[in-house]
Design a protein around this motif. Structure first.
Motif, PDB file in Angstrom:
ATOM      1  N   TYR A 140       0.851  -1.186   0.000  1.00 46.62           N
ATOM      2  CA  TYR A 140       0.000   0.000   0.000  1.00 46.62           C
ATOM      3  C   TYR A 140       0.893   1.244   0.000  1.00 46.62           C
ATOM      4  N   ALA A 141       0.412   2.318  -0.578  1.00 46.14           N
ATOM      5  CA  ALA A 141       1.156   3.576  -0.599  1.00 46.14           C
ATOM      6  C   ALA A 141       0.314   4.690  -0.004  1.00 46.14           C
ATOM      7  N   TYR A 142       0.946   5.512   0.805  1.00 49.79           N
ATOM      8  CA  TYR A 142       0.280   6.660   1.427  1.00 49.79           C
ATOM      9  C   TYR A 142       1.177   7.887   1.348  1.00 49.79           C
ATOM     10  N   ALA A 143       0.566   9.045   1.185  1.00 47.69           N
ATOM     11  CA  ALA A 143       1.296  10.284   1.428  1.00 47.69           C
ATOM     12  C   ALA A 143       1.612  10.346   2.917  1.00 47.69           C
ATOM     13  N   SER A 144       2.782  10.849   3.245  1.00 47.47           N
ATOM     14  CA  SER A 144       3.213  10.877   4.653  1.00 47.47           C
ATOM     15  C   SER A 144       2.178  11.536   5.549  1.00 47.47           C
ATOM     16  N   THR A 145       1.530  12.586   5.051  1.00 48.03           N
ATOM     17  CA  THR A 145       0.560  13.321   5.859  1.00 48.03           C
ATOM     18  C   THR A 145      -0.766  12.587   6.012  1.00 48.03           C
ATOM     19  N   ASP A 146      -0.941  11.489   5.285  1.00 54.22           N
ATOM     20  CA  ASP A 146      -2.213  10.764   5.292  1.00 54.22           C
ATOM     21  C   ASP A 146      -2.104   9.431   6.030  1.00 54.22           C
ATOM     22  N   PHE A 147      -0.958   9.185   6.650  1.00 50.22           N
ATOM     23  CA  PHE A 147      -0.779   7.924   7.369  1.00 50.22           C
ATOM     24  C   PHE A 147      -0.484   8.225   8.826  1.00 50.22           C
ATOM     25  N   ASP A 148      -1.320   7.699   9.686  1.00 52.62           N
ATOM     26  CA  ASP A 148      -1.139   7.882  11.118  1.00 52.62           C
ATOM     27  C   ASP A 148      -0.444   6.660  11.700  1.00 52.62           C
ATOM     28  N   ALA A 149       0.379   6.892  12.706  1.00 52.27           N
ATOM     29  CA  ALA A 149       1.134   5.792  13.307  1.00 52.27           C
ATOM     30  C   ALA A 149       0.226   4.672  13.811  1.00 52.27           C
ATOM     31  N   SER A 150      -1.004   5.019  14.207  1.00 48.14           N
ATOM     32  CA  SER A 150      -1.932   4.008  14.719  1.00 48.14           C
ATOM     33  C   SER A 150      -2.379   3.026  13.635  1.00 48.14           C
ATOM     34  N   MET A 151      -2.166   3.397  12.373  1.00 49.17           N
ATOM     35  CA  MET A 151      -2.590   2.536  11.269  1.00 49.17           C
ATOM     36  C   MET A 151      -1.621   1.377  11.029  1.00 49.17           C
ATOM     37  N   ALA A 152      -0.414   1.474  11.570  1.00 49.08           N
ATOM     38  CA  ALA A 152       0.571   0.402  11.400  1.00 49.08           C
ATOM     39  C   ALA A 152       0.196  -0.796  12.257  1.00 49.08           C
ATOM     40  N   ARG A 153       0.376  -1.991  11.676  1.00 46.44           N
ATOM     41  CA  ARG A 153       0.042  -3.234  12.378  1.00 46.44           C
ATOM     42  C   ARG A 153       1.295  -4.051  12.639  1.00 46.44           C
ATOM     43  N   SER A 154       1.152  -4.999  13.539  1.00 47.38           N
ATOM     44  CA  SER A 154       2.251  -5.926  13.800  1.00 47.38           C
ATOM     45  C   SER A 154       2.653  -6.633  12.511  1.00 47.38           C
ATOM     46  N   HIS A 155       3.947  -6.802  12.304  1.00 47.66           N
ATOM     47  CA  HIS A 155       4.523  -7.456  11.126  1.00 47.66           C
ATOM     48  C   HIS A 155       4.406  -6.622   9.845  1.00 47.66           C
ATOM     49  N   ASP A 156       4.073  -5.336   9.993  1.00 47.27           N
ATOM     50  CA  ASP A 156       4.133  -4.441   8.836  1.00 47.27           C
ATOM     51  C   ASP A 156       5.582  -4.088   8.538  1.00 47.27           C
ATOM     52  N   ALA A 157       5.855  -3.839   7.269  1.00 45.59           N
ATOM     53  CA  ALA A 157       7.134  -3.256   6.853  1.00 45.59           C
ATOM     54  C   ALA A 157       6.831  -1.855   6.337  1.00 45.59           C
ATOM     55  N   ILE A 158       7.430  -0.849   6.955  1.00 47.47           N
ATOM     56  CA  ILE A 158       7.236   0.534   6.544  1.00 47.47           C
ATOM     57  C   ILE A 158       8.450   0.958   5.719  1.00 47.47           C
ATOM     58  N   ILE A 159       8.242   1.294   4.455  1.00 49.73           N
ATOM     59  CA  ILE A 159       9.333   1.791   3.619  1.00 49.73           C
ATOM     60  C   ILE A 159       9.183   3.299   3.493  1.00 49.73           C
ATOM     61  N   ALA A 160      10.083   4.037   4.128  1.00 47.84           N
ATOM     62  CA  ALA A 160      10.056   5.498   4.119  1.00 47.84           C
ATOM     63  C   ALA A 160      10.938   5.996   2.984  1.00 47.84           C
ATOM     64  N   ILE A 161      10.346   6.724   2.050  1.00 50.22           N
ATOM     65  CA  ILE A 161      11.061   7.196   0.865  1.00 50.22           C
ATOM     66  C   ILE A 161      11.251   8.714   0.969  1.00 50.22           C
ATOM     67  N   SER A 162      12.506   9.158   0.893  1.00 50.17           N
ATOM     68  CA  SER A 162      12.806  10.585   1.043  1.00 50.17           C
ATOM     69  C   SER A 162      14.162  10.880   0.425  1.00 50.17           C
ATOM     70  N   GLN A 163      14.222  11.910  -0.423  1.00 48.59           N
ATOM     71  CA  GLN A 163      15.508  12.300  -0.997  1.00 48.59           C
ATOM     72  C   GLN A 163      16.468  12.714   0.107  1.00 48.59           C
ATOM     73  N   SER A 164      16.047  13.617   0.968  1.00 49.96           N
ATOM     74  CA  SER A 164      16.924  14.168   1.998  1.00 49.96           C
ATOM     75  C   SER A 164      17.084  13.244   3.193  1.00 49.96           C
ATOM     76  N   GLY A 165      16.075  12.390   3.427  1.00 50.05           N
ATOM     77  CA  GLY A 165      16.069  11.593   4.644  1.00 50.05           C
ATOM     78  C   GLY A 165      15.682  12.397   5.865  1.00 50.05           C
ATOM     79  N   GLU A 166      15.209  13.634   5.638  1.00 45.64           N
ATOM     80  CA  GLU A 166      14.862  14.541   6.741  1.00 45.64           C
ATOM     81  C   GLU A 166      13.450  15.089   6.620  1.00 45.64           C
ATOM     82  N   THR A 167      12.624  14.547   5.739  1.00 44.60           N
ATOM     83  CA  THR A 167      11.277  15.068   5.511  1.00 44.60           C
ATOM     84  C   THR A 167      10.463  14.999   6.804  1.00 44.60           C
ATOM     85  N   MET A 168      10.049  16.158   7.305  1.00 44.75           N
ATOM     86  CA  MET A 168       9.436  16.213   8.625  1.00 44.75           C
ATOM     87  C   MET A 168       8.116  15.446   8.691  1.00 44.75           C
TER      88      MET A 168
END
Length: 598
Positions: A327-355
């Motif tokens: 699944y893909a989400y815009a960072s602003t549209d995904f809340d931490a509570s939506m993550a489940r056990s055994h999920d893999a979160i792939i964070a994509i960012s050019q700078s690695g500092e996207t707030m």
């Protein structure tokens, strides 16, 4: 978003040298610039750093040299673009530069005004200077920094300087800050070096050193000409452990190119090859670990903002096509509570500092029931916050990107995601993507249609399946650098309302992987209503049965490969349209490269 810089040296340096180094951070903001020295020199100016540099005294002037100084390039958040809002902000003998947002600045401002503070700007940052001025009589700012971190709510990277005191004080929460250690020292810590440079980004000093200290949240530094001391928020001294990093020392300038954007588009084939070689060599272990963690995961969540979100959308298609639950989400549209056990979160960012992204990742990491949720990074800048907090990370090896609009970093994000998908059985057409061929064939077409597109107020970019993310990305590039409204959308959604906006000669750019694509029908619908279609296709007009005002003929391949080719065509369309309009292509209005505020 803003760029902050501080320098301390055993030997004196000129303010022009300081500001010349600040220019390496100008992609972080270019609304205004300023600097201050320990001797009391202060200068601020609205506009570009080059204009600010021209206003500075020559090196022979009495106030032109120093051993300790700070500088700032601004991307406006609180307060308009005006000299009084430019940094550094000063109160008494204290001057500060700040990147971030102080959420409780009004409360602090009222409190400080009751104590006699007089504010001269509209910014949130000025409260920091007035707060620290309360400790001006102290022999140092240790208590001031500790109390400051206790009181501030929000995000900050701060460098403070006192008149007559050649020491810098640095504090961090959420916003990036890194210390560069220059010269040869006598220990494995940060003692005895010739100079110290603290900055928002390693590129500020990557031409001078490969040694850096990356601050974590609620840490502060005291830097003098002999050493750098690191402390926690309570004042406990911490070990300083410099890391070796490898990054471009120079961006090479624009060379014979008119803008960095076109230069960076032409670098796409080379950086893609560099990434492929890195994934087969130095990063093979990281790639293998990421693949293993993905195999163990029940669900994959790809997160990103802006261009990186479009990469996440294409990544979702690739991994889903390979049989994974993605699944893909815009960072602003995904809340931490939506993550489940055994999920893999792939964070994509050019700078690695996207707030937007970091806030979510930190919330996931802090969950008491985090369990087997894995955080993975796909970043460009080494040792970034996302890389440091991730369970594993792949660097996309695109190199320094100067133009605010992402081009080569996006291409390499897709190359990395293609590599991951292939590990799970996704079939590609090319062992090595023909990216140079795409650029060579697309450029003259982009040049030809640019004057026509530049005359328009609005256009639509359509695609389906894996080509939808490319439509979104193409629209974003056109908006970013040409300032023309462009809407990227699913081809099938046209008939559900947007078709009412189609009239004679409205540009509709369609991404069509082959003649079987349903997007062909959508193009016929808009052509029947007078629209002028521009085709980005893996087939000829005759095969597609379409009129097409212009054709970007890209190599045939899987939908995902055609999507990448189309995105590169979109970069060229955006560039040449903006060039025709004489836009400031590398530094578009109101934008900055690294979005480190919410």
């Amino acid at each position: 978003m803003c760029g902050i810089l501080g320098m301390v040296s055993k030997d004196s340096f000129s303010v022009r040298e300081l500001v010349s180094r600040l220019q390496r951070l100008e992609y972080r903001g270019y609304d205004s610039a300023g600097c201050a020295t320990a001797e009391g020199f202060l200068r601020r100016k609205v506009g570009s750093i080059s204009g600010f540099l021209a206003s500075l005294p020559e090196d022979a002037a009495p106030d032109a040299t120093t051993c300790a100084a700070i500088a700032h390039t601004r991307w406006a958040t609180h307060g308009g673009i005006a000299e009084q809002n430019a940094h550094p902000h000063c109160a008494g003998d204290v001057c500060i530069v700040h990147n971030g947002i102080i959420e409780n600045f009004l409360e602090l401002k009222e409190e400080l005004e009751l104590k006699g503070a007089i504010f001269r700007s509209e910014t949130d940052s000025e409260v920091i200077a007035h707060f620290l001025q309360q400790y001006a009589a102290e022999p140092d700012l240790h208590k001031g920094m500790q109390d400051l971190m206790e009181r501030l709510h929000g995000t900050y990277a701060i460098i403070a300087l006192r008149k007559g005191d050649p020491r810098l004080w640095v504090a961090k929460k959420d916003s990036p800050v890194v210390l560069g250690i220059v010269g040869s020292g006598g220990s494995a810590s940060a003692d005895g070096y010739s100079s110290y440079i603290v900055s928002s980004d390693i590129f500020a000093f990557s031409d001078l050193t490969r040694k850096a200290v990356f601050l974590e949240d609620f840490q502060y530094l005291m830097i003098d000409a002999k050493s750098a001391r690191l402390y926690d928020r309570k004042g406990k001294q911490l070990p300083v452990k410099p890391k070796e990093f490898h990054w471009e020392s120079h961006n090479g300038g624009k060379m014979h190119y008119e803008h960095h954007m076109i230069k960076e588009i032409y670098e796409v084939p080379d950086v893609a090859r560099n990434l492929e070689e890195s994934l087969a060599g130095p990063q093979a272990a990281s790639l293998s670990r990421m693949i293993s963690l993905l195999r163990e995961s029940s669900r994959i969540i790809l997160l990103g903002s802006g261009t990186s979100y479009h990469a996440a959308l294409l990544g979702r298609h690739l991994l889903t096509a390979a049989g994974l639950d993605a699944y893909a989400y815009a960072s602003t549209d995904f809340d931490a509570s939506m993550a489940r056990s055994h999920d893999a979160i792939i964070a994509i960012s050019q700078s690695g500092e996207t707030m937007d992204l970091l806030v979510t990742l930190k919330a996931i990491a802090a969950r008491p029931d985090r369990g087997d949720i894995r955080i993975m990074g796909l970043v460009n800048v080494p040792h970034s916050s996302i890389e440091r907090m991730a369970d594993c990370c792949i660097r996309v090896e695109a190199g320094q990107e100067v133009c605010v609009a992402a081009t080569k970093s996006f291409a390499n994000q897709i190359v990395a995601l293609l590599t991951l998908a292939k590990a799970f059985g996704f079939k590609t057409t090319y062992a090595r993507l023909p990216l140079a061929e795409v650029i060579e064939q697309a450029e003259p077409v982009a040049q030809e249609i640019a004057p026509w597109l530049a005359s328009k107020q609005s256009m639509y970019i359509i695609g389906a399946g894996a080509c939808y993310p490319a439509a979104m990305e193409m629209a974003l590039k056109i908006k970013e650098v040409s300032y023309i409204h462009a809407e990227g959308m699913l081809a099938g959604e046209l008939k559900h309302g947007t078709l009412a906006l189609i009239e004679k000669d409205v540009p509709v750019i369609a991404i069509i992987p082959d003649a079987k694509s349903h997007t062909v029908s959508s193009v016929k619908e808009v052509e029947a209503r007078g629209a002028s279609s521009v085709l980005v296709a893996g087939a000829d007009k005759a095969e597609l049965g379409l009129k097409g005002k212009a054709l970007f003929r890209v190599p045939a391949g899987s939908d995902a490969e055609v999507s990448l080719f189309a995105a590169i065509c979109g970069q060229l369309i955006a560039y040449y349209t903006a060039k025709h309009l004489d836009r400031p292509i590398d530094k578009p209005r109101n934008l900055a490269k690294s979005v480190t505020v919410l």
